[in-house]
Design a protein around this motif. Structure first.
Motif, PDB file in Angstrom:
ATOM      1  N   GLU A  24     -11.842 -32.009  12.163  1.00 51.57           N
ATOM      2  CA  GLU A  24     -13.065 -32.821  12.126  1.00 51.57           C
ATOM      3  C   GLU A  24     -14.172 -32.167  11.304  1.00 51.57           C
ATOM      4  O   GLU A  24     -15.073 -32.852  10.833  1.00 51.57           O
ATOM      5  N   HIS A  25     -14.121 -30.839  11.146  1.00 54.35           N
ATOM      6  CA  HIS A  25     -15.262 -30.116  10.605  1.00 54.35           C
ATOM      7  C   HIS A  25     -15.013 -29.399   9.283  1.00 54.35           C
ATOM      8  O   HIS A  25     -15.967 -28.914   8.687  1.00 54.35           O
ATOM      9  N   VAL A  26     -13.760 -29.299   8.856  1.00 52.63           N
ATOM     10  CA  VAL A  26     -13.496 -28.559   7.617  1.00 52.63           C
ATOM     11  C   VAL A  26     -13.408 -29.515   6.426  1.00 52.63           C
ATOM     12  O   VAL A  26     -13.111 -30.695   6.578  1.00 52.63           O
ATOM     13  N   GLU A  27     -13.666 -28.971   5.260  1.00 49.34           N
ATOM     14  CA  GLU A  27     -13.514 -29.724   4.016  1.00 49.34           C
ATOM     15  C   GLU A  27     -12.075 -29.562   3.528  1.00 49.34           C
ATOM     16  O   GLU A  27     -11.309 -28.769   4.074  1.00 49.34           O
ATOM     17  N   LEU A  28     -11.716 -30.290   2.486  1.00 48.32           N
ATOM     18  CA  LEU A  28     -10.402 -30.101   1.889  1.00 48.32           C
ATOM     19  C   LEU A  28     -10.240 -28.635   1.514  1.00 48.32           C
ATOM     20  O   LEU A  28     -11.163 -28.008   0.998  1.00 48.32           O
ATOM     21  N   GLY A  29      -9.061 -28.072   1.786  1.00 46.58           N
ATOM     22  CA  GLY A  29      -8.819 -26.672   1.471  1.00 46.58           C
ATOM     23  C   GLY A  29      -7.792 -26.076   2.419  1.00 46.58           C
ATOM     24  O   GLY A  29      -7.201 -26.773   3.242  1.00 46.58           O
ATOM     25  N   VAL A  30      -7.600 -24.774   2.306  1.00 46.37           N
ATOM     26  CA  VAL A  30      -6.612 -24.052   3.107  1.00 46.37           C
ATOM     27  C   VAL A  30      -7.360 -23.078   4.016  1.00 46.37           C
ATOM     28  O   VAL A  30      -8.241 -22.341   3.566  1.00 46.37           O
ATOM     29  N   TYR A  31      -6.962 -23.092   5.301  1.00 46.58           N
ATOM     30  CA  TYR A  31      -7.624 -22.275   6.307  1.00 46.58           C
ATOM     31  C   TYR A  31      -6.592 -21.609   7.216  1.00 46.58           C
ATOM     32  O   TYR A  31      -5.469 -22.094   7.362  1.00 46.58           O
ATOM     33  N   ILE A  32      -7.026 -20.542   7.850  1.00 45.81           N
ATOM     34  CA  ILE A  32      -6.254 -19.892   8.902  1.00 45.81           C
ATOM     35  C   ILE A  32      -7.095 -19.986  10.173  1.00 45.81           C
ATOM     36  O   ILE A  32      -8.285 -19.660  10.171  1.00 45.81           O
ATOM     37  N   CYS A  33      -6.459 -20.428  11.240  1.00 49.84           N
ATOM     38  CA  CYS A  33      -7.154 -20.601  12.504  1.00 49.84           C
ATOM     39  C   CYS A  33      -6.478 -19.734  13.569  1.00 49.84           C
ATOM     40  O   CYS A  33      -5.305 -19.932  13.876  1.00 49.84           O
TER      41      CYS A  33
END
Length: 160
Positions: free
Chosen positions: A137-146
């Motif tokens: 809900e809160h991130v933009e397009l891209g790659v993340y590690i959670c």
């Protein structure tokens, strides 16, 4: 309220007992269905829809360039924008950096755990999956590690 749709891609890792130490324990003694499918189907009633695809089921130290290319193909073959990848923690940052270079126009979150999702009274797996799902809900397009209540860009991660 509209439900998000998430493509969950399985790569392996401790989260599903794909770690040599945990896997031996499970095969010999516990014999649990430790799959993400089982967890989502039987333990929670999610307020989102999802598909699950499996690219590989490996300890992340065994993931090959061919596995990574299959991962990219899988992501590209679906129109879904929200991609959650379960992955071993040893090489999660490497995979995130690989995906970032591909410039895929999607929200891609990698997560894993230090303890398998099923079979232990305490595990970080369910928390990490839940936090990852909420983060779409809160991130933009891209790659993340959670991991552990944080959402990070690959370059923000330091391996210990």
């Amino acid at each position: 309220m509209t439900k998000n749709h998430i493509l969950l891609i399985r790569m392996g890792g401790t989260i599903e007992f794909k770690d040599p130490d945990y896997e031996n324990i499970n095969q010999q003694m516990m014999k649990l269905d430790t799959s993400i499918e089982n967890y989502l189907k039987n333990i929670i009633k999610p307020h989102f829809t999802y598909n699950i695809e499996t690219v590989c089921e490996k300890d992340s130290r065994e993931i090959t360039i061919e596995d990574l290319e299959r991962l990219v193909e899988t992501i590209e073959n679906f129109s879904y924008k929200n991609i959650l990848i379960t992955h071993g923690t040893f090489t999660m940052k490497n995979t995130a950096q690989f995906l970032k270079k591909k410039k895929l126009k999607k929200k891609i979150i990698l997560t894993g755990s230090m303890i398998p999702i099923i079979g232990f009274s305490v595990s970080d797996a369910a928390f990490n999956i839940g936090y990852s799902i909420a983060s779409f809900e809160h991130v933009e397009l891209g790659v993340y590690i959670c991991m552990n209540g944080g959402i990070f860009k690959p370059e923000e991660i330091e391996l210990i």
